[in-house]
Scaffold this motif. Sequence first.
Motif, PDB file in Angstrom:
ATOM      1  N   THR A  95       5.431 113.192 -37.680  1.00 21.60           N
ATOM      2  CA  THR A  95       5.953 112.452 -38.833  1.00 21.60           C
ATOM      3  C   THR A  95       7.386 112.010 -38.599  1.00 21.60           C
ATOM      4  O   THR A  95       7.746 110.854 -38.862  1.00 21.60           O
ATOM      5  N   ARG A  96       8.203 112.905 -38.093  1.00 23.52           N
ATOM      6  CA  ARG A  96       9.612 112.557 -37.841  1.00 23.52           C
ATOM      7  C   ARG A  96       9.819 111.928 -36.467  1.00 23.52           C
ATOM      8  O   ARG A  96      10.900 111.460 -36.147  1.00 23.52           O
ATOM      9  N   GLU A  97       8.773 111.946 -35.633  1.00 21.99           N
ATOM     10  CA  GLU A  97       8.772 111.309 -34.317  1.00 21.99           C
ATOM     11  C   GLU A  97       9.923 111.792 -33.430  1.00 21.99           C
ATOM     12  O   GLU A  97      10.775 111.031 -32.996  1.00 21.99           O
ATOM     13  N   PHE A  98       9.927 113.087 -33.169  1.00 21.12           N
ATOM     14  CA  PHE A  98      10.831 113.632 -32.175  1.00 21.12           C
ATOM     15  C   PHE A  98      10.179 114.858 -31.562  1.00 21.12           C
ATOM     16  O   PHE A  98       9.179 115.375 -32.078  1.00 21.12           O
ATOM     17  N   TYR A  99      10.701 115.299 -30.432  1.00 18.14           N
ATOM     18  CA  TYR A  99      10.124 116.460 -29.758  1.00 18.14           C
ATOM     19  C   TYR A  99      11.249 117.286 -29.138  1.00 18.14           C
ATOM     20  O   TYR A  99      12.388 116.837 -28.991  1.00 18.14           O
ATOM     21  N   TRP A 100      10.887 118.524 -28.786  1.00 15.61           N
ATOM     22  CA  TRP A 100      11.741 119.311 -27.916  1.00 15.61           C
ATOM     23  C   TRP A 100      10.856 120.138 -26.996  1.00 15.61           C
ATOM     24  O   TRP A 100       9.666 120.310 -27.238  1.00 15.61           O
ATOM     25  N   ARG A 101      11.482 120.650 -25.951  1.00 16.01           N
ATOM     26  CA  ARG A 101      10.857 121.640 -25.087  1.00 16.01           C
ATOM     27  C   ARG A 101      11.928 122.630 -24.656  1.00 16.01           C
ATOM     28  O   ARG A 101      13.093 122.251 -24.475  1.00 16.01           O
ATOM     29  N   PRO A 102      11.572 123.924 -24.565  1.00 14.19           N
ATOM     30  CA  PRO A 102      12.537 124.878 -24.039  1.00 14.19           C
ATOM     31  C   PRO A 102      12.936 124.494 -22.609  1.00 14.19           C
ATOM     32  O   PRO A 102      12.098 124.088 -21.801  1.00 14.19           O
ATOM     33  N   LYS A 103      14.200 124.610 -22.319  1.00 15.88           N
ATOM     34  CA  LYS A 103      14.725 124.356 -20.970  1.00 15.88           C
ATOM     35  C   LYS A 103      15.719 125.457 -20.666  1.00 15.88           C
ATOM     36  O   LYS A 103      16.877 125.404 -21.104  1.00 15.88           O
ATOM     37  N   GLY A 104      15.254 126.494 -19.967  1.00 16.22           N
ATOM     38  CA  GLY A 104      16.069 127.685 -19.786  1.00 16.22           C
ATOM     39  C   GLY A 104      16.304 128.321 -21.141  1.00 16.22           C
ATOM     40  O   GLY A 104      15.360 128.541 -21.917  1.00 16.22           O
ATOM     41  N   ASP A 105      17.550 128.588 -21.476  1.00 15.79           N
ATOM     42  CA  ASP A 105      17.858 129.166 -22.787  1.00 15.79           C
ATOM     43  C   ASP A 105      18.307 128.099 -23.784  1.00 15.79           C
ATOM     44  O   ASP A 105      18.845 128.410 -24.846  1.00 15.79           O
ATOM     45  N   VAL A 148      16.619 119.027 -35.239  1.00 17.21           N
ATOM     46  CA  VAL A 148      16.410 120.402 -34.787  1.00 17.21           C
ATOM     47  C   VAL A 148      16.842 121.370 -35.873  1.00 17.21           C
ATOM     48  O   VAL A 148      16.154 122.360 -36.167  1.00 17.21           O
ATOM     49  N   GLY A 149      17.968 121.080 -36.503  1.00 14.24           N
ATOM     50  CA  GLY A 149      18.442 121.935 -37.582  1.00 14.24           C
ATOM     51  C   GLY A 149      17.495 121.980 -38.758  1.00 14.24           C
ATOM     52  O   GLY A 149      17.266 123.041 -39.348  1.00 14.24           O
ATOM     53  N   GLN A 150      16.913 120.834 -39.112  1.00 11.14           N
ATOM     54  CA  GLN A 150      15.955 120.790 -40.218  1.00 11.14           C
ATOM     55  C   GLN A 150      14.682 121.569 -39.899  1.00 11.14           C
ATOM     56  O   GLN A 150      14.059 122.156 -40.777  1.00 11.14           O
ATOM     57  N   ALA A 151      14.289 121.580 -38.630  1.00 10.81           N
ATOM     58  CA  ALA A 151      13.027 122.222 -38.247  1.00 10.81           C
ATOM     59  C   ALA A 151      13.174 123.696 -37.929  1.00 10.81           C
ATOM     60  O   ALA A 151      12.175 124.421 -37.888  1.00 10.81           O
ATOM     61  N   THR A 152      14.413 124.164 -37.735  1.00 11.05           N
ATOM     62  CA  THR A 152      14.586 125.543 -37.287  1.00 11.05           C
ATOM     63  C   THR A 152      15.692 126.297 -38.007  1.00 11.05           C
ATOM     64  O   THR A 152      15.766 127.521 -37.865  1.00 11.05           O
ATOM     65  N   GLU A 192      24.649 108.017 -32.073  1.00 12.74           N
ATOM     66  CA  GLU A 192      23.788 108.183 -33.249  1.00 12.74           C
ATOM     67  C   GLU A 192      22.539 108.973 -32.896  1.00 12.74           C
ATOM     68  O   GLU A 192      22.066 109.795 -33.691  1.00 12.74           O
ATOM     69  N   PHE A 193      21.985 108.749 -31.705  1.00  8.27           N
ATOM     70  CA  PHE A 193      20.819 109.516 -31.262  1.00  8.27           C
ATOM     71  C   PHE A 193      21.151 111.001 -31.182  1.00  8.27           C
ATOM     72  O   PHE A 193      20.374 111.861 -31.619  1.00  8.27           O
ATOM     73  N   VAL A 194      22.290 111.325 -30.610  1.00 11.33           N
ATOM     74  CA  VAL A 194      22.677 112.730 -30.466  1.00 11.33           C
ATOM     75  C   VAL A 194      22.794 113.393 -31.835  1.00 11.33           C
ATOM     76  O   VAL A 194      22.232 114.477 -32.073  1.00 11.33           O
ATOM     77  N   THR A 195      23.481 112.746 -32.752  1.00 13.55           N
ATOM     78  CA  THR A 195      23.654 113.312 -34.091  1.00 13.55           C
ATOM     79  C   THR A 195      22.325 113.480 -34.792  1.00 13.55           C
ATOM     80  O   THR A 195      22.030 114.540 -35.380  1.00 13.55           O
ATOM     81  N   ARG A 196      21.484 112.441 -34.747  1.00 10.89           N
ATOM     82  CA  ARG A 196      20.191 112.495 -35.433  1.00 10.89           C
ATOM     83  C   ARG A 196      19.290 113.585 -34.849  1.00 10.89           C
ATOM     84  O   ARG A 196      18.635 114.333 -35.584  1.00 10.89           O
ATOM     85  N   SER A 197      19.279 113.704 -33.528  1.00 13.39           N
ATOM     86  CA  SER A 197      18.404 114.691 -32.890  1.00 13.39           C
ATOM     87  C   SER A 197      18.824 116.116 -33.219  1.00 13.39           C
ATOM     88  O   SER A 197      17.987 116.981 -33.508  1.00 13.39           O
ATOM     89  N   LEU A 198      20.110 116.375 -33.195  1.00  8.95           N
ATOM     90  CA  LEU A 198      20.586 117.719 -33.543  1.00  8.95           C
ATOM     91  C   LEU A 198      20.299 118.031 -35.008  1.00  8.95           C
ATOM     92  O   LEU A 198      19.944 119.171 -35.351  1.00  8.95           O
ATOM     93  N   ASP A 199      20.427 117.030 -35.867  1.00 11.23           N
ATOM     94  CA  ASP A 199      20.094 117.231 -37.279  1.00 11.23           C
ATOM     95  C   ASP A 199      18.623 117.594 -37.439  1.00 11.23           C
ATOM     96  O   ASP A 199      18.260 118.465 -38.249  1.00 11.23           O
TER      97      ASP A 199
END
Length: 367
Positions: free
Chosen positions: A227-237, A269-273, A260-267
Amino acid sequence: MNIAVVGGGAVGLSTALALVRRDASVTVFERDALGSGASGRAAGLCYDAFADDVDAAVAADALARYRDLDLFEPQPYVWVARDGSDATAVREQIAGMQRNGVAVEALTPVALGDRYPALDTSGIEAAGLARDAGVLDPDAVVATLAEEARADGATIETGTPVSLSSPTTVETPAETRTFDAVVVAAGPETKPLVADVGVSLALKAYRAQALVTDPVDAALPSFYDATREFYWRPKGDALLVGDGAHEVDPTDWTSAADAEFVTRSLDRVGQATALTPASDRAWAGLCTATPDGAPLAGHVADGLWVATGWQGHGLMRAPAMGDYLAAAVLDRQNPLSEHLPDRVDPTRFDGSETFAALDDPTRDWDG
């Protein structure tokens, strides 16, 4: 056969390796360093969670080959949806995957939260878990494929830009050489390279961005929010986070990520975790798209083959598609030969099609 492979990324090197293991004489030409294009900027997600039976077969083949090369690190993959239509799609995907024998399961938001307490599952309506998924180190993939190909007899020339003066004639700054066949696996550059010999491809480039966070103190799976169209994967720690894809001119783009991408992506991650990580580094790379979201992988002219249009899944599919292409070039059978030719035939389009690179609703910008 004496065969040239143009492009030193994961697909080109996989094809070269498969060719030399079928006793072909192979020269790989790479204009820069190996893996300097999309492969070196890939996120490294690798999974077989596809509802389509052919896509699932290609992914399963690729995962098995990566395991054989000791490049695959197991890492569960979770994808979620937050509204009705997306949730319905996720449930249908899971059912289709299970029919194909893919090791996936549906999770309720409560079960997902129990399994991964660091996830905020509020608002999630549907979730799937792919148990056999994993991650790859793109640099290790490129280095290993190159090492294996060289060990089996392939010649790899880096820092060597080329052009085509005929479908089987490669021109470098130093010489002109004729081969029995040429395979062009050069990402967005595939289109102008083959255009010089009269081949038109239905191919567009888009720019995808990613970042790596500073270390996070949480146990998390690889994760995609449909829905929010973003992803992450663990990379080390840390986490590697991506989204922010948009169509670009492949001759005029920047590899630096947008603020803007950096700010939006970190936001996100914060919303999801409820984590509050900072960005350690960020970048952008070019991916390629086709009108129907399937790659262009096959014969386009006498002695000339292409492999491009991976829609962000090139690294994930590389060893399977490289073996398929090698078999096709040498007119031999491959386990995928029965299913793939029509799906990936590059001549299914005439090259004049008008389309938007990001129109495919099934896309994942994560390969």
